[in-house]
Design a protein around this motif. Structure first.
Motif, PDB file in Angstrom:
ATOM      1  N   THR A   2       0.812  -1.206   0.000  1.00  0.00           N
ATOM      2  CA  THR A   2       0.000   0.000   0.000  1.00  0.00           C
ATOM      3  C   THR A   2       0.847   1.259   0.000  1.00  0.00           C
ATOM      4  O   THR A   2       0.485   2.263  -0.593  1.00  0.00           O
ATOM      5  N   TRP A  35     -11.659   1.402   9.559  1.00  0.00           N
ATOM      6  CA  TRP A  35     -11.418   1.127   8.137  1.00  0.00           C
ATOM      7  C   TRP A  35     -11.049  -0.340   7.949  1.00  0.00           C
ATOM      8  O   TRP A  35     -10.246  -0.886   8.687  1.00  0.00           O
ATOM      9  N   THR A  36     -11.646  -0.970   6.939  1.00  0.00           N
ATOM     10  CA  THR A  36     -11.250  -2.331   6.570  1.00  0.00           C
ATOM     11  C   THR A  36     -10.451  -2.323   5.275  1.00  0.00           C
ATOM     12  O   THR A  36      -9.642  -3.212   5.041  1.00  0.00           O
ATOM     13  N   ASN A  37     -10.667  -1.316   4.450  1.00  0.00           N
ATOM     14  CA  ASN A  37      -9.927  -1.169   3.198  1.00  0.00           C
ATOM     15  C   ASN A  37      -8.871  -0.088   3.420  1.00  0.00           C
ATOM     16  O   ASN A  37      -9.160   1.109   3.384  1.00  0.00           O
ATOM     17  N   SER A  39      -6.311   0.829   1.611  1.00  0.00           N
ATOM     18  CA  SER A  39      -6.058   1.670   0.444  1.00  0.00           C
ATOM     19  C   SER A  39      -7.068   2.815   0.360  1.00  0.00           C
ATOM     20  O   SER A  39      -6.701   3.966   0.090  1.00  0.00           O
ATOM     21  N   ALA A  40      -8.330   2.525   0.621  1.00  0.00           N
ATOM     22  CA  ALA A  40      -9.361   3.564   0.620  1.00  0.00           C
ATOM     23  C   ALA A  40      -9.120   4.552   1.753  1.00  0.00           C
ATOM     24  O   ALA A  40      -9.322   5.760   1.590  1.00  0.00           O
TER      25      ALA A  40
END
Length: 60
Positions: A2, A35-37, A39-40
């Motif tokens: 990431t 947050w789980t993502n 990158s987002a």
């Protein structure tokens, strides 16, 4: 990958370990914020740094 770790030019001394620690800390804080993502989350905080400083209770 990431944070673009493979492109990092930090290779000597304790700097690689310190950078890995900082990346892991940032990822942990994002996960703690829900947050789980990742990158987002990175895109979100890059676009809105004031949210990151508010999460850390810092002022800009």
């Amino acid at each position: 990958m990431t944070y673009g770790e493979d492109a990092s030019r930090i290779r000597t001394g304790t700097a690689p370990r310190a950078m890995a620690t900082m990346r892991n800390l940032a990822i942990g804080l994002m996960r703690q914020a829900g947050w789980t993502n990742i990158s987002a989350a990175i895109d979100h905080y890059r676009s809105h740094p004031e949210y990151a400083t508010a999460m850390l209770d810092l002022t800009t």
